[in-house]
Motif scaffolding. Structure first.
Motif, PDB file in Angstrom:
ATOM      1  N   GLU A 143     -10.275  18.927  -0.975  1.00 16.97           N
ATOM      2  CA  GLU A 143     -10.332  17.302  -1.168  1.00 16.97           C
ATOM      3  C   GLU A 143     -11.052  16.754  -2.131  1.00 16.97           C
ATOM      4  N   VAL A 144     -12.608  16.985  -1.587  1.00 19.38           N
ATOM      5  CA  VAL A 144     -13.585  15.675  -1.074  1.00 19.38           C
ATOM      6  C   VAL A 144     -14.672  16.011  -2.833  1.00 19.38           C
ATOM      7  N   PHE A 145     -15.068  15.455  -3.821  1.00 21.00           N
ATOM      8  CA  PHE A 145     -15.634  15.492  -4.747  1.00 21.00           C
ATOM      9  C   PHE A 145     -16.876  15.406  -4.555  1.00 21.00           C
ATOM     10  N   MET A 146     -17.611  14.376  -4.097  1.00 23.88           N
ATOM     11  CA  MET A 146     -18.796  13.922  -3.398  1.00 23.88           C
ATOM     12  C   MET A 146     -18.971  13.177  -2.231  1.00 23.88           C
ATOM     13  N   MET A 147     -19.820  13.944  -1.677  1.00 22.42           N
ATOM     14  CA  MET A 147     -20.095  13.178  -0.068  1.00 22.42           C
ATOM     15  C   MET A 147     -21.395  12.551  -0.517  1.00 22.42           C
ATOM     16  N   MET A 148     -21.103  11.127   0.057  1.00 21.63           N
ATOM     17  CA  MET A 148     -22.418  10.315  -0.117  1.00 21.63           C
ATOM     18  C   MET A 148     -22.840  10.115   1.246  1.00 21.63           C
ATOM     19  N   MET A 149     -24.437  10.483   2.124  1.00 22.82           N
ATOM     20  CA  MET A 149     -24.797  11.514   3.020  1.00 22.82           C
ATOM     21  C   MET A 149     -25.858   9.881   3.426  1.00 22.82           C
ATOM     22  N   TRP A 150     -25.394   8.850   3.544  1.00 25.54           N
ATOM     23  CA  TRP A 150     -26.612   7.597   4.403  1.00 25.54           C
ATOM     24  C   TRP A 150     -25.240   7.020   4.603  1.00 25.54           C
TER      25      TRP A 150
ATOM     26  N   PRO B  70       0.693  -1.172  -0.081  1.00 23.31           N
ATOM     27  CA  PRO B  70       0.395  -0.087  -0.540  1.00 23.31           C
ATOM     28  C   PRO B  70       0.661   0.999   0.214  1.00 23.31           C
ATOM     29  N   ILE B  71       0.728   1.664  -0.579  1.00 23.28           N
ATOM     30  CA  ILE B  71       1.482   3.582  -0.956  1.00 23.28           C
ATOM     31  C   ILE B  71      -0.028   4.420  -1.110  1.00 23.28           C
ATOM     32  N   VAL B  72       0.406   5.363  -0.257  1.00 27.70           N
ATOM     33  CA  VAL B  72      -1.708   6.615  -0.173  1.00 27.70           C
ATOM     34  C   VAL B  72      -1.008   7.838  -0.408  1.00 27.70           C
ATOM     35  N   TRP B  73      -1.676   8.229  -1.185  1.00 31.40           N
ATOM     36  CA  TRP B  73      -0.346   9.733  -1.575  1.00 31.40           C
ATOM     37  C   TRP B  73      -2.261  10.483  -1.448  1.00 31.40           C
ATOM     38  N   GLY B  74      -2.134  11.341  -1.543  1.00 34.16           N
ATOM     39  CA  GLY B  74      -3.343  12.374  -0.736  1.00 34.16           C
ATOM     40  C   GLY B  74      -4.479  11.828  -0.099  1.00 34.16           C
ATOM     41  N   ARG B  75      -5.803  12.425  -0.257  1.00 31.48           N
ATOM     42  CA  ARG B  75      -7.063  12.227   0.424  1.00 31.48           C
ATOM     43  C   ARG B  75      -7.893  11.493  -0.115  1.00 31.48           C
ATOM     44  N   PRO B  76      -9.112  10.805   0.360  1.00 28.93           N
ATOM     45  CA  PRO B  76     -10.268  10.538  -0.039  1.00 28.93           C
ATOM     46  C   PRO B  76     -11.030  11.272  -0.590  1.00 28.93           C
ATOM     47  N   PHE B  77     -11.422  11.215  -2.045  1.00 35.35           N
ATOM     48  CA  PHE B  77     -12.084  12.316  -2.831  1.00 35.35           C
ATOM     49  C   PHE B  77     -13.406  11.652  -3.170  1.00 35.35           C
ATOM     50  N   MET B  78     -13.961  11.044  -1.956  1.00 35.55           N
ATOM     51  CA  MET B  78     -14.947  10.459  -2.102  1.00 35.55           C
ATOM     52  C   MET B  78     -15.169  10.714  -0.907  1.00 35.55           C
ATOM     53  N   LEU B  79     -16.279  10.367   0.411  1.00 34.83           N
ATOM     54  CA  LEU B  79     -16.506   9.783   1.344  1.00 34.83           C
ATOM     55  C   LEU B  79     -18.067  10.003   1.882  1.00 34.83           C
ATOM     56  N   MET B  80     -18.366   9.147   2.646  1.00 30.84           N
ATOM     57  CA  MET B  80     -19.643   8.079   3.069  1.00 30.84           C
ATOM     58  C   MET B  80     -19.711   8.821   4.348  1.00 30.84           C
ATOM     59  N   VAL B  81     -20.444   9.522   4.344  1.00 33.21           N
ATOM     60  CA  VAL B  81     -20.858   9.686   6.140  1.00 33.21           C
ATOM     61  C   VAL B  81     -22.326   9.530   6.648  1.00 33.21           C
ATOM     62  N   GLU B  82     -22.313   9.087   7.698  1.00 34.44           N
ATOM     63  CA  GLU B  82     -23.574   8.718   8.023  1.00 34.44           C
ATOM     64  C   GLU B  82     -24.895   9.413   9.246  1.00 34.44           C
TER      65      GLU B  82
END
Length: 355
Positions: free
Chosen positions: A98-105, A45-57
């Motif tokens: 950094e987040v493009f989309m937030m899936m809010m469920w 695992p090599i990880v650069w940046g942050r998640p560009f999609m985020l799910m939030v409950e």
């Protein structure tokens, strides 16, 4: 959003949602993809940046008792609760650039959270594409419909799964289909009254054994209600008994194939999972899970509202060890064996009703 958008419609989406594109988000997007490619190549695992999609409950409470949902059927083991507005705002302030989309469920009905429209507005004002999924029972009057439109919500899925009360309540236990119809009509009317292009309204139909003969009628209902899209989704099951009771007969509406008596998701890769590089799941109390398939947060990566910065969690030992495990053998984790990531037919039919 692309998994619900046809290639023909994609340019229209990009133009409509130009506000979500920024140099910082695009740079992060390419950093994430580059590190993902290197991880696949080197098998570490090599990880650069942050998640560009985020799910939030927003909450894991629900008003319905759906038999295949851990929140509804009582099988959820983790605590119940509702996300605080201040915690949500902190998350947006930290990751929003950094987040493009937030899936809010996630597990629960988002509109049970009384601050939900305020959450949407805060994310919208930060330039994030906001998307939610609802059972449609909390659009009870024109004022509530107008508040949803005015929140700036970009897209909404309304679950149907039946064409009349009899078929609907076989899965949506405790629900009223006429309330769903009324809620959709109110949303369509509110958009027209406010002359708003958003939210795009998707009517979703999960195909099961008891309703697979109703697809044509369901699409007709979607057209009559003047929603934007009609989605046909395959069902997730957890046991052989679930499969026997709920999975439809028609093969194209089943995400599973049988192998030596075991149900396996079609087309799953043997190694790796892209979601672990581009997305994350923040539950109502800040518990970070690798994805929404971790229903009880068995693989908690950290506490987003307590453990310092999200970056420490995203790059932390728990996350990196989990990525390494999945890169080596995806089947080593039970929940990943029942995950639709990699299966192209999760939405077997997406029909644009209004262009």
């Amino acid at each position: 959003m692309a998994y619900l958008v046809s290639s023909k419609a994609l340019p229209r989406y990009i133009k409509r949602y130009a506000r979500v594109f920024s140099f910082k988000r695009l740079a992060n997007f390419f950093a994430v993809l580059s590190s993902m490619g290197l991880s696949w190549l080197l098998r570490c695992p090599i990880v650069w940046g942050r998640p560009f999609m985020l799910m939030v409950e927003p909450t894991n409470f629900c008003n319905l008792k759906c038999p295949l949902c851990p929140s509804g059927n009582g099988q959820m083991l983790r605590p119940r609760g509702t996300m605080e507005l201040g915690d949500f705002e902190k998350l947006v302030d930290e990751l929003g650039d950094e987040v493009f989309m937030m899936m809010m469920w996630n597990q629960g009905e988002p509109y049970i959270n009384k601050c939900f429209n305020q959450m949407v507005r805060y994310a919208h004002d930060a330039g994030i594409f906001t998307f939610t999924s609802t059972n449609g029972h909390f659009v009870r009057n024109d004022e509530q419909a107008q508040a949803i439109v005015e929140s700036g919500l970009d897209e909404i899925i309304v679950s149907l799964d039946g064409v009349d009360q009899e078929t609907y309540e076989k899965y949506r236990v405790g629900g009223q289909i006429e309330r769903v119809f009324d809620g959709v009509r109110r949303l369509v009317k509110a958009k027209e009254t406010l002359r708003s292009l958003t939210p795009l309204i998707n009517l979703q139909f999960i195909v099961m054994k008891h309703n697979e003969g109703d697809l044509a009628e369901a699409e007709g209902l979607a057209q009559g209600l003047q929603v934007d899209k009609f989605l046909v989704k395959t069902a997730q099951v957890y046991s052989a008994d679930d499969a026997e009771e709920f999975l439809p007969e028609e093969e194209r509406f089943r995400r599973y194939e049988e192998n030596d008596g075991e149900l396996l998701v079609k087309g799953q890769p043997a190694r790796g999972c892209k979601v672990l590089w581009y997305s994350s799941m923040v539950n109502w109390n800040g518990a970070v899970a690798p994805c929404c398939f971790d229903k009880d947060v068995d693989f908690e990566m950290g506490q987003a509202f307590k453990d310092g910065s999200f970056d420490e969690i995203w790059q932390g030992r728990a996350y990196m060890d989990f990525r390494q495990k999945i890169l080596a053998d995806r089947n080593a984790v039970d929940m990943c064996r029942n995950c639709s990531e990699g299966y192209r037919g999760m939405f077997s039919h997406v029909k644009e009703i209004r262009g």
